[in-house]
Design a protein around this motif. Structure first.
Motif, short mmCIF file in Angstrom:
data_model
loop_
_atom_site.label_atom_id
_atom_site.label_comp_id
_atom_site.label_asym_id
_atom_site.label_seq_id
_atom_site.Cartn_x
_atom_site.Cartn_y
_atom_site.Cartn_z
N PRO A 136 26.79 0.01 31.71
CA PRO A 136 27.60 -0.18 30.51
C PRO A 136 28.45 -1.46 30.50
N ASN A 137 28.63 -2.08 31.66
CA ASN A 137 29.44 -3.30 31.71
C ASN A 137 28.64 -4.57 31.47
N ARG A 138 27.35 -4.44 31.33
CA ARG A 138 26.50 -5.60 31.05
C ARG A 138 26.38 -5.80 29.54
N TRP A 139 26.02 -7.04 29.16
CA TRP A 139 25.98 -7.39 27.75
C TRP A 139 24.58 -7.82 27.28
N GLY A 140 23.69 -8.08 28.21
CA GLY A 140 22.39 -8.62 27.83
C GLY A 140 21.54 -7.66 27.01
N ASN A 141 20.78 -8.21 26.07
CA ASN A 141 19.87 -7.47 25.19
C ASN A 141 20.57 -6.35 24.45
N THR A 142 21.57 -6.76 23.70
CA THR A 142 22.32 -5.83 22.86
C THR A 142 22.55 -6.42 21.48
N SER A 143 22.72 -5.53 20.54
CA SER A 143 23.24 -5.89 19.22
C SER A 143 24.69 -5.43 19.19
N ILE A 144 25.61 -6.37 19.01
CA ILE A 144 27.05 -6.10 19.14
C ILE A 144 27.70 -6.02 17.77
N ILE A 145 28.52 -4.98 17.59
CA ILE A 145 29.39 -4.89 16.43
C ILE A 145 30.80 -4.56 16.91
N ASP A 146 31.80 -4.92 16.13
CA ASP A 146 33.20 -4.64 16.50
C ASP A 146 33.67 -3.29 15.99
N GLN A 147 32.99 -2.77 14.99
CA GLN A 147 33.37 -1.49 14.39
C GLN A 147 32.19 -0.98 13.58
N SER A 148 32.23 0.29 13.23
CA SER A 148 31.09 0.90 12.55
C SER A 148 30.94 0.43 11.12
N GLU A 149 32.06 0.17 10.44
CA GLU A 149 32.02 -0.25 9.05
C GLU A 149 33.01 -1.38 8.84
N VAL A 150 32.78 -2.13 7.77
CA VAL A 150 33.70 -3.20 7.40
C VAL A 150 33.99 -3.08 5.91
N ASN A 151 35.21 -3.38 5.54
CA ASN A 151 35.62 -3.31 4.14
C ASN A 151 35.14 -4.56 3.42
N SER A 152 33.84 -4.56 3.07
CA SER A 152 33.26 -5.72 2.40
C SER A 152 32.38 -5.24 1.26
N THR A 153 32.06 -6.17 0.36
CA THR A 153 31.22 -5.82 -0.78
C THR A 153 29.74 -5.77 -0.40
N LYS A 154 29.37 -6.38 0.72
CA LYS A 154 27.97 -6.40 1.16
C LYS A 154 27.92 -6.01 2.64
N TYR A 155 26.86 -5.30 3.01
CA TYR A 155 26.57 -4.99 4.41
C TYR A 155 27.73 -4.28 5.09
N ALA A 156 28.34 -3.32 4.38
CA ALA A 156 29.53 -2.64 4.91
C ALA A 156 29.20 -1.74 6.10
N ASP A 157 28.00 -1.16 6.10
CA ASP A 157 27.62 -0.22 7.16
C ASP A 157 27.06 -1.00 8.35
N LEU A 158 27.93 -1.56 9.16
CA LEU A 158 27.51 -2.39 10.28
C LEU A 158 26.65 -1.62 11.27
N GLU A 159 27.01 -0.39 11.53
CA GLU A 159 26.30 0.38 12.56
C GLU A 159 24.86 0.65 12.15
N SER A 160 24.64 1.04 10.92
CA SER A 160 23.27 1.32 10.47
C SER A 160 22.41 0.07 10.51
N ILE A 161 22.99 -1.05 10.06
CA ILE A 161 22.23 -2.31 10.05
C ILE A 161 21.90 -2.73 11.47
N ALA A 162 22.87 -2.65 12.38
CA ALA A 162 22.64 -3.05 13.77
C ALA A 162 21.61 -2.15 14.44
N LYS A 163 21.65 -0.85 14.14
CA LYS A 163 20.65 0.08 14.70
C LYS A 163 19.24 -0.31 14.24
#
Length: 462
Positions: free
Chosen positions: A140-167
Motif C-alpha cells: 500500500p505504500n507504493r505508488w507505481g501503476n495507479t490511478s490517483i484521485i484526491d477524493q471520490s467526488e468534486v464540486n464541478s459542472t463536469k466529471y464530478a464523479d472522480l472515483e467512477s471515472i478513475a475506476k
C-alpha cells in the motif's frame, strides 16, 4: 523557438529553461479542453515522454488538449526531482523569493483557465501499488501503476464523479497489460479527509480545490521508460475519450510502437534555420560547429523535451534526461548572402534550403558559386570543395555526425576577399603573424578575420 540571452563567446552562461505549453486541436463550445501535464518531477521520464508525444505524434481531430510536458525542465535535464525542491509540493503556498515562484504561477494560470475542466498529471511512482502487503515492491505504500484521485467526488459542472471515472480508467488499462504483475489499481488519497500534509500541497489537490476534475496517472519506476509511456498513454487516451475528444497518432499503441516513437531521430535547427542537427545515434561530440558572435542562442527541436544547453566551453544537446551530444563551437560572423543552394545528387540537380538533410546513394557535388567557398567536413581537398564529385569512400569517417558514419556536414561561406587565391594568402599570412607574435585573439576578433558563415546542409549516404 527557445532563446538564451547572452553573447555566445567562451564564457559561463547562466541559462533558464521555462516549461513549454502547446495546444493541439480546436476548442469546442462546451469547454471540454483537457490539460495534460508531465515532468513536474525531473526524475520521472515516463511522464514527460508521454506528454511530449501528445504534441509531436498525435493529431486531435475533435476537441482540444493543452499540454505542458516539461514542467520542471531544468530538473529534467539535471536528472533530479527538483533543482529547488519538489515542484509538486508548492501549490498550497510559495514565497515570491522561491526560484520556482514564476513556474508555479504559470501552472496555476493554466489550471484556472475557464476552458479547462479536466487535468491529467503524469507521474512515475515507486514499485507497484497493492491494497494489501505482498512484498517490499508491492504494497500500500507504493505508488507505481495507479490511478490517483484526491477524493471520490468534486464540486464541478463536469466529471464530478472522480472515483467512477478513475475506476473505468483502471479497467481500460488492465485490458492491455504487458504482464499481469503490471496490474493497475485505484488509489484514493482522501487528501482533505485524512489531512495528508504532503498531498495538500500537491497540484491535483489545487485543481479539485478550484472545482475541477483532477487525475494523476502513475507508471511504475520498476518498468523501462517505454513501458511507462505505454501505460500513461493508455490512461490519457481513456480520459480523452471520456471528454469526447477524438484523435489519431503516428504510431501503434503497443510497447514496440511506443519504443520506436520515443527513439526516432531528433532534429534540432539552430540560428533561424542555418544549421540542422539530425541526431540518429549521434557522435559523442561535434567539433568546430559554426556559431555566430554577438547573437543569442536560438533553436527549434522536433519535440518539446529536447534542449540545447550552454556550458563552460561547449553546448550540450539533451533529450529529456539523456545527453545526446556535445557541441564545441567555432565562432564566425554570419551572412545572409544565400537562401538556397544547388547540388548535383546522384547525377540530378536539386535546389535546397539550408538546415536540410539530403540523401545520397552514390555521390554528390556542389557547383561553384561566385564569392562563396564550400567546406565538406571530412573531405579535406582544399579551401574550396565545390565542383568536385564526392562519394562516401572519400570521406573521413571520424568527421561524421553519427556513429553509423553516414551523415556529414556541407558548409557554405561568403569569401572575405573576392579572389580565392588572395583569400588563401591572406589567411595564411594572418595565421603566421598571430603564431609568431603569440598574440591571444578572442572569439570576436578571430571571427572578423574569417569568411562569413552562410549556412549548412547535411548529406546522408545510404
Amino acid at each position: 523557438m527557445r532563446l538564451f540571452l547572452g553573447v555566445l563567446v567562451f564564457i559561463n552562461v547562466v541559462f533558464a529553461l521555462e516549461f513549454s505549453v502547446k495546444e493541439n486541436g480546436k476548442s469546442l463550445d462546451d469547454n471540454n479542453t483537457v490539460l495534460i501535464l508531465g515532468g513536474i518531477q525531473g526524475d520521472e521520464p515516463g511522464g514527460f515522454h508521454a506528454a511530449s508525444l501528445l504534441l509531436s505524434d498525435y493529431n486531435i481531430t475533435k476537441g482540444k488538449i493543452i499540454v505542458a510536458p516539461n514542467l520542471a525542465f531544468e530538473s529534467i535535464i539535471a536528472r533530479n526531482r527538483g533543482n529547488f525542491g519538489d515542484l509538486n509540493r508548492k501549490f498550497a503556498h510559495i514565497d515570491e523569493s522561491d526560484p520556482d515562484f514564476h513556474t508555479i504561477e504559470r501552472i496555476k494560470k493554466l489550471i484556472l483557465d475557464p476552458e479547462v475542466n479536466m487535468v491529467v498529471n503524469l507521474h512515475d511512482g515507486s514499485g507497484f501499488y497493492r491494497p494489501h502487503y505482498e512484498s517490499k515492491d508491492k504494497n500500500p505504500n507504493r505508488w507505481g501503476n495507479t490511478s490517483i484521485i484526491d477524493q471520490s467526488e468534486v464540486n464541478s459542472t463536469k466529471y464530478a464523479d472522480l472515483e467512477s471515472i478513475a475506476k473505468e480508467a483502471v479497467e481500460n488499462i488492465n485490458k492491455a497489460l504487458v504482464k499481469e504483475e503490471h496490474q493497475y489499481h485505484l488509489k484514493n488519497t482522501k487528501t482533505q479527509e485524512s489531512n495528508d500534509k504532503e498531498m495538500l500541497k500537491a497540484l491535483t489537490y489545487f485543481v479539485v480545490s478550484n472545482h475541477k476534475a483532477a487525475f494523476a496517472n502513475e507508471a511504475s519506476k520498476n518498468l523501462p521508460t517505454h513501458l511507462r509511456v505505454y501505460y500513461h498513454l493508455l490512461a490519457v487516451e481513456y480520459y480523452l475519450k471520456k471528454a469526447n475528444i477524438e484523435f489519431s497518432r503516428t504510431f501503434d499503441l503497443t510497447p514496440n510502437g511506443v519504443y520506436r516513437a520515443i527513439e526516432k531521430p531528433l532534429e534540432v535547427r539552430l540560428f533561424n534555420d542555418k544549421i540542422l542537427l539530425y541526431l540518429d545515434q549521434p557522435a559523442n561530440t561535434i567539433s568546430y560547429m559554426p556559431f555566430p558572435v554577438n547573437q543569442s542562442l536560438n533553436y527549434e527541436a522536433s519535440n518539446e523535451i529536447t534542449a540545447v544547453i550552454p556550458r563552460t566551453n561547449f553546448f550540450s544537446v539533451n533529450y529529456g534526461n539523456r545527453l545526446q551530444t556535445r557541441i564545441y563551437p567555432e565562432y564566425f560572423e554570419f551572412s545572409n548572402a544565400l537562401d538556397t543552394v544547388e547540388l548535383i545528387v546522384d547525377g540530378k540537380n536539386i535546389q535546397t534550403n539550408f538546415a536540410q538533410k539530403i540523401t545520397v546513394k552514390e555521390s554528390f557535388e556542389v557547383p561553384p558559386i561566385v564569392g562563396v567557398r564550400v567546406n565538406v567536413i571530412g573531405f579535406d581537398k582544399g579551401m574550396d570543395e565545390s565542383g568536385i564529385k564526392i562519394s562516401k569512400n572519400q570521406m573521413q569517417s571520424r568527421y561524421s555526425l553519427d556513429k553509423k558514419r553516414k551523415i556529414y556536414r556541407v558548409e557554405f561561406y561568403e569569401l572575405k576577399n573576392a579572389n580565392l587565391e588572395d583569400q588563401i594568402l591572406a589567411r595564411t599570412h594572418a595565421s603566421k603573424e598571430i603564431k609568431d607574435a603569440k598574440i591571444p585573439v578572442n572569439a570576436i576578433e578571430k571571427a572578423k578575420q574569417k569568411d562569413k558563415f552562410i549556412g549548412m546542409i547535411l548529406v546522408e549516404f545510404q
